[in-house]
Design an enzyme around this catalytic site. Structure first.
Site, mmCIF file in Angstrom:
data_model
loop_
_atom_site.group_PDB
_atom_site.id
_atom_site.type_symbol
_atom_site.label_atom_id
_atom_site.label_comp_id
_atom_site.label_asym_id
_atom_site.label_seq_id
_atom_site.Cartn_x
_atom_site.Cartn_y
_atom_site.Cartn_z
ATOM 1 N N TYR A 1 -6.996 10.957 116.964
ATOM 2 C CA TYR A 1 -7.055 9.582 117.460
ATOM 3 C C TYR A 1 -6.176 8.660 116.615
ATOM 4 O O TYR A 1 -6.220 8.678 115.386
ATOM 5 C CB TYR A 1 -8.485 9.062 117.419
ATOM 6 N N LYS B 1 -37.326 12.257 99.194
ATOM 7 C CA LYS B 1 -37.098 11.327 100.295
ATOM 8 C C LYS B 1 -35.820 11.715 101.048
ATOM 9 O O LYS B 1 -35.050 12.563 100.594
ATOM 10 C CB LYS B 1 -36.996 9.894 99.759
#
Length: 366
Positions: free
Chosen positions: A262, A35
């Site tokens: 940032y 998955k």
């Protein structure tokens, strides 16, 4: 092209699969969990490799994941680990050889209304995970309903909540409860051919949970379910299959007191050489990776400085580093290594999240 990619070693996945097969009795099947695009490694490529290496079943989370495998010509049995919605059951049938998990009467009704008589399903029982599954005191009624509506109770399974912490006593509670459920099913005349309980951790820790099939996911990719299993992985020779690399794209020197990135979350306390690397949180490199995270350049560990941005990150280096030098974020470089579990520990998460977060815009090379 950006010099950033994930190299997937299919031979390593093959060897890991063989190692797990060797842990099982001949009567026990290996179901490979592919998955989430094979935990970020590529579901189709991984599926082909594990099936050639001893696995006989595949497991996915959703119908669309099973459909991808079928479109690529993979014909082996597939288990969908969660119950498809009623309007998806017709597609499940059309895919052929795909077994849905069932845990509601609505699910039984929806599948039986579109499937041929005797089509197989696997009942999922909730023994304590409390995510999905029929409650133990209701499973007999649901199993009876499966038979009444003409479909086959091929399998029954459950899932551990705390297997990555093997010493937790709740694991034994789940084992005992599942054993009791199987006994009650048998007494009611239900003897499903395929019984499965063990995930990677349980496959390694509790042979009594192997039953007739085990579901191994993270272990096939060479990443431990938790640090508890690190030594066992080394003893068995299980190795990680992904190598995540990039290159230094820009170099500069910041002066003492200058901030980087940032928010200027990191400031240089001396004149510092820094390198920009073109991979960021849009690629699955968590923004918080900077807080204690490292990269490998030239076989040495270099700290990430400033928060990871969408498309790049910055590392503190020295004058020996040049533009174009290889950068490794997961895997080995010379004698150094960055393990998925080490990165997960820095980030306060688990290896599963690191692997499945690797973004689609990172090319996979096999």
């Amino acid at each position: 092209m950006r010099p950033t990619w994930a190299e997937i070693n299919l031979e390593t996945i093959s060897k890991n699969t063989s190692i797990f097969c060797d842990l099982l009795d001949d009567s026990v099947a290996l179901c490979a969990v592919v998955k989430a695009d094979g935990y970020g490694h590529g579901a189709v490529e991984v599926a082909r490799e594990v099936l050639a290496s001893g696995a006989t079943w595949l497991a996915v989370a959703f119908v669309e994941e099973a459909a991808v495998l079928r479109r690529e010509g993979i014909e082996d049995p597939i288990l969908i680990l969660s119950e498809p919605r009623p309007n998806e059951m017709e597609e499940v049938v059309k895919l052929g050889g795909v077994r849905p998990a069932i845990y509601t009467r609505a699910g039984v009704e929806a599948f039986s209304s579109v499937a041929e008589e005797g089509a197989p399903v696997h009942l999922k029982v909730d023994t304590g995970m409390h995510r999905v599954g029929v409650r133990p005191n209701e499973i007999i009624d649901l199993a009876d309903y499966v038979v009444e509506l003409g479909i086959q109770l091929e399998g029954v399974f459950t899932h551990f909540a705390l297997a990555s912490t093997p010493k937790d006593p709740f694991n034994m509670s789940q084992i005992k409860l599942f054993d009791r459920v199987l006994e009650e099913l048998s007494e009611a005349g239900h003897t499903p051919e395929i019984v499965h309980q063990a995930n990677t951790a349980a496959t390694l820790e509790w042979p009594e949970t192997h039953h007739s099939m085990v579901r191994v996911g993270i272990g096939l990719y060479g990443t431990e379910p938790s640090k508890f299993f690190s030594e066992r992985f080394k003893e068995l020779g299980l190795k990680p299959a992904v190598w995540l690399r990039s290159e230094v794209s820009y170099l500069q020197t910041v002066e003492s007191g200058e901030g980087v990135g940032y928010g200027h979350r990191w400031r240089a306390n001396k004149n510092t050489r820094i390198a920009t690397i073109p991979i960021g949180y849009a690629d699955g490199i968590f923004r918080g990776w900077w807080d204690g995270g490292e990269v490998l350049i030239g076989g040495a560990h270099w700290p990430i400085r400033g928060v990871v941005t969408m498309d790049s990150l910055i590392a503190e280096v020295d004058d020996s580093i040049k533009v174009g030098d290889e950068v490794v974020l997961l895997g080995s470089q010379e004698d150094s290594f960055l393990a998925v579990s080490d990165v997960a520990e820095v980030l306060g998460t688990i290896g599963y999240e690191i692997l499945t977060s690797l973004g689609a815009r990172i090319p996979r090379r096999y």
